[in-house]
Design a protein around this motif. Sequence first.
Motif, PDB file in Angstrom:
ATOM      1  N   ILE A   1      30.012  74.381   8.991  1.00  0.00           N
ATOM      2  CA  ILE A   1      29.014  75.417   9.274  1.00  0.00           C
ATOM      3  C   ILE A   1      27.654  74.792   9.553  1.00  0.00           C
ATOM      4  O   ILE A   1      26.805  75.396  10.224  1.00  0.00           O
ATOM      5  N   TYR A   2      27.448  73.567   9.072  1.00  0.00           N
ATOM      6  CA  TYR A   2      26.234  72.830   9.420  1.00  0.00           C
ATOM      7  C   TYR A   2      26.174  72.578  10.927  1.00  0.00           C
ATOM      8  O   TYR A   2      25.120  72.721  11.562  1.00  0.00           O
ATOM      9  N   LEU A   3      27.315  72.224  11.524  1.00  0.00           N
ATOM     10  CA  LEU A   3      27.368  71.991  12.965  1.00  0.00           C
ATOM     11  C   LEU A   3      27.188  73.287  13.743  1.00  0.00           C
ATOM     12  O   LEU A   3      26.554  73.302  14.803  1.00  0.00           O
ATOM     13  N   ILE A   4      27.761  74.376  13.223  1.00  0.00           N
ATOM     14  CA  ILE A   4      27.572  75.684  13.868  1.00  0.00           C
ATOM     15  C   ILE A   4      26.091  76.052  13.863  1.00  0.00           C
ATOM     16  O   ILE A   4      25.549  76.558  14.858  1.00  0.00           O
ATOM     17  N   GLY A   5      25.418  75.802  12.756  1.00  0.00           N
ATOM     18  CA  GLY A   5      23.976  76.046  12.703  1.00  0.00           C
ATOM     19  C   GLY A   5      23.226  75.217  13.721  1.00  0.00           C
ATOM     20  O   GLY A   5      22.270  75.689  14.350  1.00  0.00           O
ATOM     21  N   GLY A   6      23.657  73.954  13.907  1.00  0.00           N
ATOM     22  CA  GLY A   6      23.018  73.106  14.912  1.00  0.00           C
ATOM     23  C   GLY A   6      23.186  73.653  16.312  1.00  0.00           C
ATOM     24  O   GLY A   6      22.250  73.629  17.118  1.00  0.00           O
ATOM     25  N   ILE A   7      24.390  74.150  16.623  1.00  0.00           N
ATOM     26  CA  ILE A   7      24.624  74.742  17.949  1.00  0.00           C
ATOM     27  C   ILE A   7      23.741  75.965  18.145  1.00  0.00           C
ATOM     28  O   ILE A   7      23.119  76.133  19.207  1.00  0.00           O
TER      29      ILE A   7
ATOM     30  N   SER B   1      20.013  75.034  18.601  1.00  0.00           N
ATOM     31  CA  SER B   1      19.709  74.423  19.901  1.00  0.00           C
ATOM     32  C   SER B   1      19.453  75.466  20.974  1.00  0.00           C
ATOM     33  O   SER B   1      18.767  75.180  21.964  1.00  0.00           O
ATOM     34  N   CYS B   2      19.983  76.667  20.784  1.00  0.00           N
ATOM     35  CA  CYS B   2      19.848  77.709  21.813  1.00  0.00           C
ATOM     36  C   CYS B   2      18.422  78.258  21.892  1.00  0.00           C
ATOM     37  O   CYS B   2      18.043  78.804  22.937  1.00  0.00           O
ATOM     38  N   PHE B   3      17.650  78.155  20.822  1.00  0.00           N
ATOM     39  CA  PHE B   3      16.279  78.674  20.879  1.00  0.00           C
ATOM     40  C   PHE B   3      15.241  77.632  20.483  1.00  0.00           C
ATOM     41  O   PHE B   3      14.061  77.958  20.309  1.00  0.00           O
ATOM     42  N   SER B   4      15.636  76.353  20.353  1.00  0.00           N
ATOM     43  CA  SER B   4      14.669  75.326  19.950  1.00  0.00           C
ATOM     44  C   SER B   4      13.613  75.084  21.026  1.00  0.00           C
ATOM     45  O   SER B   4      12.455  74.796  20.704  1.00  0.00           O
ATOM     46  N   ALA B   5      13.983  75.201  22.304  1.00  0.00           N
ATOM     47  CA  ALA B   5      12.998  75.014  23.374  1.00  0.00           C
ATOM     48  C   ALA B   5      11.927  76.101  23.330  1.00  0.00           C
ATOM     49  O   ALA B   5      10.727  75.823  23.449  1.00  0.00           O
ATOM     50  N   LEU B   6      12.352  77.340  23.151  1.00  0.00           N
ATOM     51  CA  LEU B   6      11.401  78.446  23.060  1.00  0.00           C
ATOM     52  C   LEU B   6      10.472  78.261  21.872  1.00  0.00           C
ATOM     53  O   LEU B   6       9.258  78.479  21.966  1.00  0.00           O
TER      54      LEU B   6
ATOM     55  N   GLY C   1      20.285  74.599   7.293  1.00  0.00           N
ATOM     56  CA  GLY C   1      20.019  73.180   7.527  1.00  0.00           C
ATOM     57  C   GLY C   1      20.409  72.756   8.932  1.00  0.00           C
ATOM     58  O   GLY C   1      19.729  71.929   9.550  1.00  0.00           O
ATOM     59  N   GLY C   2      21.502  73.317   9.460  1.00  0.00           N
ATOM     60  CA  GLY C   2      21.892  73.015  10.832  1.00  0.00           C
ATOM     61  C   GLY C   2      20.880  73.521  11.844  1.00  0.00           C
ATOM     62  O   GLY C   2      20.547  72.826  12.815  1.00  0.00           O
ATOM     63  N   ILE C   3      20.375  74.735  11.624  1.00  0.00           N
ATOM     64  CA  ILE C   3      19.344  75.277  12.521  1.00  0.00           C
ATOM     65  C   ILE C   3      18.103  74.393  12.484  1.00  0.00           C
ATOM     66  O   ILE C   3      17.530  74.045  13.530  1.00  0.00           O
TER      67      ILE C   3
END
Length: 512
Positions: free
Chosen positions: A79-85, A88-93, A137-139
């Motif tokens: 679930i840490y990796l799912i949080g990372g995915i 990543s979808c809104f990190s640029a914004l 933590g992944g986010i």
Amino acid sequence: MVSLQHVTPSRINGWTPLLLFICLMVTLGTTVPVGYFFGVLNAPAEIIKTWCRDILASEYDTIASDGQLDILWTSIVSIYLIGGICGSCFSALCSDKYGRKGCLMISCVLLVISGILFTWCREAKSLEMLMTGRFLGGIASALIFTAQPMYLLEAAPSELKGSVGVFTCIGVTGGILLAQVFTLGHLLGNERLWPYALSAYSLLVMATMLVLWWFPESPRWLYLHKNDSAASERALQRLRGRDSEEEVQRELLEMKDTMGAKATTEAPSSLCSVLRNRELRMPLLLVCSFQATQQLSGVNAVGQTRSYSSVLLIILCLPLQIFFYSLAILTDAGFSAGAATWLNLGIGCFNLCTSLLGPLLIHKFPRRPLMMLSCFICALSLFAMSFGLFYLNSSDSTVLTYFCAGFILAFILGFQLGLGPIAYFIGSELLEDSPRPVAMSMGSLFSWIGNFLVGMCFPLLQSVCSSFAFLPCMCVCIYCLLLTWRYLPETRGREPKDVKALMSQGLASKRM
């Protein structure tokens, strides 16, 4: 009479005390916790799994079988990796709207919340708190992988961009080693203290938050996104130190020219506009390919192999998902629990030492040859390792064991020459300010997806191909080698605007 007065220089080879302090503290409070997340569940895994079994029985009236418990544990890890995915979808914004430093502050807050959840999950008898902490933590890690390289590179002078870029890789490897130390059985990795082992990184995060607010925001973000030239000038004056007025004015003039070009050409900054822009397709391909290759090169896969001799386990020093399971793999190979723990710690030390070569190499040598050499060494090592393990599994030759160990160590060293550090910051050197956050977030997304896919698919590939399961990883390294040779322009000593024209024709581009 001539008097000589010794004056302490405010800069040494481009470094100022404030810039060095920023690099160290930001690394300690952001990328070190990311590495900590990769390594912290390793040693106390059996203790936490026993607690999970007890919670299922007492709180949910469920008696979990070993298979069900393994599925639950895999979910907690993944679930840490799912949080990372997702992150990543809104990190640029986030990095565009709130600034590079603001994005890092948000990630620090998420990390502290995760730490609180870890600390109290046992007292609350809550599996949900443990999993929520991992997800947050992944986010936070995704936000860090997008904002931290940009913040350091935009704060540094041009001659130091490569040197500050490798702090991301050093922080991750250092965080893994720190987790291995804290989770030793006589420290925090025991039945009584494991919640504090999971949350110990929070101390570094909170210490960083105390000074992060005082650090200047990225001068380029202030000028080009907030249109605040005065604040940008003040930030540059703090970062460049005394007697740097000429350099500050030169950088401000360069940003003014960039702003003018941006207003004239309407440079793309949103995800859709970046993806539609033909001139940006090649740098996007390079960034995403390098980040994906970093995960698919065998870094994740090798650590999941359980059926070969113990020499294979040296690979566990690599700084990624394999650290979730490294002690289990070592014990499966026949090591005692104590020997596996200390071997795992030694592996982490070796990993950190190799990553410390990064600042020197990146500062002294161009990116292209380092990246090609890294891919070549990794591909050759994986090829030799596949055949070596095949014959080792059938012959149990001691000589082959040492040869395989040498190839594995060569793989580790090759990875840290280029694939490890360069993939994190190459996007900041290839793309100009407007599309840069989108490219960095897309690279981060491909990295997390690659990490997740290898974790899901490699066991099946191993069951079909045995030791030759590493050959697809070799092919990925060869692909990255050819991509670098054919399309990657040399970025050392150049600004993104200088290399933009070399990639503007997509697959028809010719690097120089």
